[in-house]
Scaffold this active site. Sequence first.
Site, short mmCIF file in Angstrom:
data_model
loop_
_atom_site.label_atom_id
_atom_site.label_comp_id
_atom_site.label_asym_id
_atom_site.label_seq_id
_atom_site.Cartn_x
_atom_site.Cartn_y
_atom_site.Cartn_z
N HIS A 3 2.52 -1.07 41.01
CA HIS A 3 3.70 -1.12 41.89
C HIS A 3 3.38 -1.79 43.23
CE1 HIS A 3 5.16 1.80 38.99
NE2 HIS A 3 4.11 2.55 39.24
N SER A 19 3.55 -6.41 39.78
CA SER A 19 3.96 -5.01 39.75
C SER A 19 3.94 -4.51 38.31
CB SER A 19 5.35 -4.83 40.35
OG SER A 19 5.61 -3.47 40.55
N SER A 36 9.99 -1.49 41.18
CA SER A 36 9.18 -0.75 42.15
C SER A 36 8.67 -1.59 43.32
CB SER A 36 8.01 -0.08 41.43
OG SER A 36 7.13 -1.06 40.92
N ASP A 51 -1.96 -0.03 35.78
CA ASP A 51 -1.14 1.16 35.98
C ASP A 51 -0.16 1.24 34.82
OD1 ASP A 51 1.37 2.54 36.75
OD2 ASP A 51 0.38 2.86 38.66
N GLU A 57 -4.76 3.76 36.25
CA GLU A 57 -4.18 4.68 37.23
C GLU A 57 -3.46 5.89 36.64
OE1 GLU A 57 -4.33 4.29 40.51
OE2 GLU A 57 -2.71 5.52 41.30
N ASN A 71 -7.13 8.17 36.70
CA ASN A 71 -6.12 9.23 36.68
C ASN A 71 -6.75 10.62 36.70
OD1 ASN A 71 -3.25 10.17 36.16
ND2 ASN A 71 -4.35 11.13 34.46
N LYS A 128 -6.98 12.33 42.20
CA LYS A 128 -5.84 11.54 41.74
C LYS A 128 -4.83 12.47 41.03
CE LYS A 128 -3.08 8.49 39.82
NZ LYS A 128 -1.98 8.86 38.95
N ASP A 171 -1.85 12.92 43.55
CA ASP A 171 -0.76 11.94 43.49
C ASP A 171 0.29 12.38 42.47
OD1 ASP A 171 0.45 9.76 42.04
OD2 ASP A 171 -1.30 8.50 42.21
N ASN A 172 -0.12 12.76 41.28
CA ASN A 172 0.85 13.18 40.27
C ASN A 172 1.65 14.39 40.75
OD1 ASN A 172 -0.75 11.33 38.99
ND2 ASN A 172 -1.12 12.52 37.15
N CYS A 179 4.76 13.30 43.49
CA CYS A 179 6.08 13.47 42.87
C CYS A 179 6.89 14.53 43.59
CB CYS A 179 5.94 13.82 41.40
SG CYS A 179 5.27 12.46 40.44
N HIS A 220 7.02 8.11 32.87
CA HIS A 220 6.50 6.78 32.97
C HIS A 220 7.45 5.75 32.38
CE1 HIS A 220 3.75 3.81 34.31
NE2 HIS A 220 3.89 3.19 33.17
N HIS A 232 5.35 7.12 46.08
CA HIS A 232 4.58 8.18 46.74
C HIS A 232 4.23 7.77 48.16
CE1 HIS A 232 3.16 9.65 42.55
NE2 HIS A 232 4.42 9.88 42.76
N SER A 288 -5.64 8.32 45.70
CA SER A 288 -5.67 7.61 44.42
C SER A 288 -6.37 6.26 44.57
CB SER A 288 -4.25 7.38 43.92
OG SER A 288 -3.55 8.59 43.88
N GLN A 332 -9.55 4.15 43.09
CA GLN A 332 -9.46 2.80 42.51
C GLN A 332 -10.53 1.89 43.13
OE1 GLN A 332 -8.10 1.44 40.06
NE2 GLN A 332 -6.13 2.42 39.58
#
Lengths: 482, 482, 482, 482
Positions: free
Chosen positions: A56, A79, A84, A138, A204, A229, A234, A238-239, A243, A349, A400, A408, A412
């Site tokens: 993204h 992306s 996104s 991703d 990711e 991930n 991460k 992030d998840n 969210c 997703h 996010h 995250s 990476q």
Amino acid sequence: MAEYAKMPYNIADDSLADFGRKEINLAEVEMPGLMACREKFQDKPLKGARIAGSLHMTIQTAVLIETLHSLGADVRWCSCNIFSTQDQAAAAIAVAGTAAVYAWKGESLEEYWECSLAALTWPEDDGKGNGPDVIVDDGGDITLLIHQGIEAEKKFAADGTLPDPESTDNAEFKCVLNILKRELERDPRRWHKIIDRIVGVSEETTTGVHRLYQMEKEGKLLFPAINVNDSVTKSKFDNLYGCQHSLPDGIMRATDVMLCGKKVLICGYGDVGKGCAKAMKSNSAIVYVSEIDPICALQACMEGLQVVDPADVIGDIDILVTATGNKGVCTYEMMSKMKNNAIVCNIGHFDNEIEYGTLQAKCKRENIKPQVDRFIFDDDHAVIILAEGRLVNLGCATGHPSFVMSNSFSNQTLAQVELWTERNSGKYKKSVYVLPKKLDEEVARLHLAKLGAKLVKLSQEQKDYLGIDPDTMPCKPETYRY
Amino acid sequence: MAEYAKMPYNIADDSLADFGRKEINLAEVEMPGLMACREKFQDKPLKGARIAGSLHMTIQTAVLIETLHSLGADVRWCSCNIFSTQDQAAAAIAVAGTAAVYAWKGESLEEYWECSLAALTWPEDDGKGNGPDVIVDDGGDITLLIHQGIEAEKKFAADGTLPDPESTDNAEFKCVLNILKRELERDPRRWHKIIDRIVGVSEETTTGVHRLYQMEKEGKLLFPAINVNDSVTKSKFDNLYGCQHSLPDGIMRATDVMLCGKKVLICGYGDVGKGCAKAMKSNSAIVYVSEIDPICALQACMEGLQVVDPADVIGDIDILVTATGNKGVCTYEMMSKMKNNAIVCNIGHFDNEIEYGTLQAKCKRENIKPQVDRFIFDDDHAVIILAEGRLVNLGCATGHPSFVMSNSFSNQTLAQVELWTERNSGKYKKSVYVLPKKLDEEVARLHLAKLGAKLVKLSQEQKDYLGIDPDTMPCKPETYRY
Amino acid sequence: MAEYAKMPYNIADDSLADFGRKEINLAEVEMPGLMACREKFQDKPLKGARIAGSLHMTIQTAVLIETLHSLGADVRWCSCNIFSTQDQAAAAIAVAGTAAVYAWKGESLEEYWECSLAALTWPEDDGKGNGPDVIVDDGGDITLLIHQGIEAEKKFAADGTLPDPESTDNAEFKCVLNILKRELERDPRRWHKIIDRIVGVSEETTTGVHRLYQMEKEGKLLFPAINVNDSVTKSKFDNLYGCQHSLPDGIMRATDVMLCGKKVLICGYGDVGKGCAKAMKSNSAIVYVSEIDPICALQACMEGLQVVDPADVIGDIDILVTATGNKGVCTYEMMSKMKNNAIVCNIGHFDNEIEYGTLQAKCKRENIKPQVDRFIFDDDHAVIILAEGRLVNLGCATGHPSFVMSNSFSNQTLAQVELWTERNSGKYKKSVYVLPKKLDEEVARLHLAKLGAKLVKLSQEQKDYLGIDPDTMPCKPETYRY
Amino acid sequence: MAEYAKMPYNIADDSLADFGRKEINLAEVEMPGLMACREKFQDKPLKGARIAGSLHMTIQTAVLIETLHSLGADVRWCSCNIFSTQDQAAAAIAVAGTAAVYAWKGESLEEYWECSLAALTWPEDDGKGNGPDVIVDDGGDITLLIHQGIEAEKKFAADGTLPDPESTDNAEFKCVLNILKRELERDPRRWHKIIDRIVGVSEETTTGVHRLYQMEKEGKLLFPAINVNDSVTKSKFDNLYGCQHSLPDGIMRATDVMLCGKKVLICGYGDVGKGCAKAMKSNSAIVYVSEIDPICALQACMEGLQVVDPADVIGDIDILVTATGNKGVCTYEMMSKMKNNAIVCNIGHFDNEIEYGTLQAKCKRENIKPQVDRFIFDDDHAVIILAEGRLVNLGCATGHPSFVMSNSFSNQTLAQVELWTERNSGKYKKSVYVLPKKLDEEVARLHLAKLGAKLVKLSQEQKDYLGIDPDTMPCKPETYRY
């Protein structure tokens, strides 16, 4: 279709670069992990590496790209979702020349895959071809493209078979086959040349990782993969917290609906679903959860959420959110039974979590504004679909927030450094790896000061008692769940 | 000291049996997992097994004991904490004859270890000696006793050395050495005979498991161990949701203090600390957390908790809770700086999380009521210590509630069945194992109906898409963190 | 029935006095408002006042009594609930001689009303008779007794009619009539003499206040009344935050049930119901609310609670709590449809919120422990009734915590001082009054420092802008709702 | 400056009308109270009434306007805030001809007051002049304009004095004086003619109501006023739940900042501050509150918020929100001590809560995007100011959501009907009134069905017991605080 790769970049509007730059400046203050990486890696460990990214194209990603660039890499980017991209982010990066960017908000499916191809294609051959050395992925789309490319070339080499776009009903896969066919006709070794130099991918998402493990299991994985991930910093950040932030943000920007007192069904109670349910409950909605996994279901119960069969409650639901990673979760039939103007969105997703195709085929569509559509059934009731069934937090908000993405993206960055610096050591085979826990802890540590948090130091006596030294060892065993 | 093992049981008061039985009846309704095990295992797979248990002798444990008995086992039991026994539970079990129980609320340290010994000692030799076949342990005390016993016997066999109780300042270990010395003088092969028949132990707690892994690593583990703690349905339920329930329960029963607006410091943010912090925040306290692990610390930040160095806030704290598994966490010096009547308690495992010994040595003690003491410093301010620094939820309340313990104890039951039925198969070596994830999911599944929760069934198409079939396979990979 | 008034006090057990004193000492630290009143009123403004109190004889009330005593009053006390006395509190006060106490946990109804009578009856006539000058009431029972007494004396004077205990089915009112009849036969002017000296009552509860306003409206109120309940620092604190603390405390002490995931119905969403619902939600229960008032119902919706007709959900409910102030809220028919071992309790004021009489008549009763009974229906399912349908927080736990009661009781203290010092000024008529807002704010102010809270000071410019000076005026208009 | 009143309307862009209409259609489904008013008042009780409104020209207000129109009124409208207009809403209303609208997002102060004037000025004289009959006001700006106008005309009539714009430094008041001067020169009886016909105003906000009570107290109020703000279904809903929704919405849209773990200071803990604090806490921020009122401060404590002197924490704060109704709350000095990129915003009413003027004078301004500015201090740190210090929820997001505004606006509708239909009855004097509680309850009732909530019906026995009949009487006394 233009050959994007020949263009220095392909974005919506160069004039947004200034605005993008200002937002990048703000984001840097919120992304202490990435800024610390720039500080730490002043010896440019990514020097010489060509990095292709499919992720993204947001402001946060811009800070990642500039971090990779600062570490010495030569970067191209697209992306991984048609909605996104933040066009100001793309502009700032492209205009600054930090990376060659091929992305804009609202790509068609065809454009999307051409952008992906462009990110994988350097205009100049550096002696090892014009492909990338390392990949940031991703969802696994460019990893998929490469693997499909190799397969197509093998078939063609064997018996001259070309990919047949007519062989599939899936609109997206049709685009892939079109590209593979065209490229095969131009150069039947294109993907083999790419594969020769790739030292690995860092992936990711839950879904992308799931694909990688399947490929590994089937012996089809063509290069090493680092599963970013499943770094704790991460998936548990992030998840979950990402969210939790971006689901209500997306819903509110799209619909301005009041959440208090509304009945919300969250399909799936993994990390993403947990964040979504927490957010909806915090906003005083009445939250229902559906699950297939009894452990996750019992967790939902313990949080005071009602675990239901969607069929039992669908007529009462005001907002339905898919967060499963599965397909066909919110069916046409379910939507046909919902209340008028019930809101349906996906944060899981792929857009196939919702039976969006059937909806398009059978309902009348009324577009309210970009990414917000009413689909009207024959009985005149309608559902409101956000972001055309794609990721609502990226399609209807800005994804996010910077702080959590800094976690995250620090992972990476470390993964890219690891893959590139170990490219000749044989450390990584054609398998899927996670980063060592000590690095995972380091990522967390880099984010504490920004929030004013301080760690406790153990005395030697305490270290001996625990058999742990946090200065040199991970604090927890590998199996620890956090 | 009486030889408890010769008594059919040793408890506080037989006349509490009726009351205990009524509470057991109530608990059974809240423990669907254990009741389902009784239903499922009507073929009595534990027939012939002698089980020795060392685990808080509460009402919930009574339902576990009667489940093991119903599966055919011959059971002896002691508590793993001097304050945690509910005398009515002990009475109901002892009087019914379901198990030989050696436990009461308020044992001395000496009595505690004699009870432990009694639980390991069948009065009759069944041909294979008078020890147990399988062990249920909580914190590892009886596992420790056996391992120490073996070591003492080896030393004695080598050079006639006897354990020397004077060699230690630790009051508790002194009791252990006294027993080992006495028993060694009676029978120098006592523990070797026991070890010959033991097929394994299932261990309940984080701390006990930590000890087991250390023994395994050092090659000192003498029998197979199943790590029940790390079943998801244990560590992510009982540690978390159990403590969330029982910490405020213990504090309120002990002190009746209002939590709203109070400043609470939780030392440690593992599963136990997470449950404690959630509970305190839910009760509108202002919550501070201290941690050594940057990942857990960042999780605390994300939950809106303040991660601090205790030294910076100690003078403002109204309630301090240790939940670390470490020693010396709440020091005498810290307590000397707290507000008058600040409350200090431990839910972490051992009483050495608080420097209770120093407090006893240096402060004047005013006992308010059982398990509630004011320790008065020279400057006349005092701290209130709950449960003498031992587990506050068991010392001052009744421990975790039935429903969550049903999860933990269903795992215990499955572990005991597994160890006993596989005793001759060679499946389990002298290592530490966790239960297969499918069993873990099964435990969760058994608890859903009680809460009215329903699972979603996947279509075949969805199973194929995910590559998962929840009917036959675990829903998640081994590394999944929930 | 013994004539309690002749005894210096009548309590359960003198030997509990030491324990009670220690708890009082602890409570004083948590009750800064009352301690500040002792400090402020060293000139003993209540000197010469006989105060009769009818209010739960708990540790917190003990601190109130000792405050009234410290201000110069001569105090007699009874409880306003047969289960709410903490015997150690009664003992500490009685043995210290601070007040003449007539109260113990578990009074019969007859004993209850004799205790009430004793609290109203000084053994010695001080020239103005042997009644009280001022009354502290909770629920209005002793106010009722006096008013009924006057009415009975009037009837008797008119035509010689005596109260007839057989004229009522209500067990409690029968006790009242018995006493009135007996006393009338002894002294037909007993209550008139009392009424001559009484300068007023300060009433604690919603229900008691409701009665007072009805009497005022009907012109039947015989003396001035201060409505303490509607001080903001009472109704928005003790009713709300007190119940939020003490409802789960009572349920847990009685049943040890896990609240996570349980379905709870709160009947009534006034201040008490709001506190209960918040507590249950914070404990991760799924909360339903029933209401008659659309505004309160909409507030519940906005908090994410489900507002239901009990009939629609009764079969799914695990715990039902009445908090309405109404009668017949939880009917026998409802309970007959509940799940086995569903828990039913009342925190609303009178035991008639639950149809407890019918339950006793039609079901088999199994007593589990004091205040916890299973009532078994013909179909063998049972409900668990707490505190015999009386206030669960006082019957099964220790009522509200000290800190919040310090607010309520500071209001009581100020009201008593107000009534006594203005006894001759004519300021208060036979009407119901609330304390001035400035005093209400003062009560709040006295509690801030304990929690480390600091107020902001306005500049003169800001005072002028707002037209408010918090140093001399109330901060808010009378109608402000907080 | 153009004479707006001569234009049929003055808005940003007619072409947005379609989009606005679609959003209005969606909002109607979320505004059951207003739709019920249309249903109920089909006899057009507002027929013949000219209504002038000054209230944020949003989608929700559009539904209010169309409700007033549907009840028969002739409506003109302006916004009460230079940033709060949603241009699509203005366009939909203007183009449909439902009302004459003078409003756009981003008015200058001059334009703002010209729009206000236009809303008060019908182009045609209907025999009673060209003013309005009834006013809807939000913050009291058009009420102020009229009252200032009358005063100016009186002075001019007395001695020929004209308003002098140079007499004030306040940029906004300068605009007012300019208009008054100009209009006075045109028609020295303009405002007197208006005042002759006005039957009253219904005022929306705390601040506006505060002004009205002051005018009433000083005997300066020129027409009856209904205080809509203090309807329970307004102040306890829109102020509280509305801000709870729209504060995070505004902050996120403006800055995308993650709230988890951030330190937020809410200045003021009235209804607005309560909603803000709840929202920030729900988003896992660490929340501090500052207050002048000890009762509100103690409420904050009871909710687990830290009540502080801003000076003690200002250096740690990430986000500062003013919600007081006072001026000079967030001073230049405070901002000079904040962290780099700390966010400052106002949700309290006027932009003078923040010392924005000083900031503009002393700092360098970097505009990031509309309504988001960095103000850079000499030491190079900066603060980010949202919406130029004006209402952040309206400037940076879309204000309160439809559902909660339906409550407020149903009260507005009922107030307008009341003022107009009672215009000749003498019921309303030159005083401030609130709507009867029964109407307040009715507003709540109209919103329950949308959320699936059901009320309980009392039996006759219960009505008698309570002395309440919800079918015909209010459920609560006037003083009830909810």
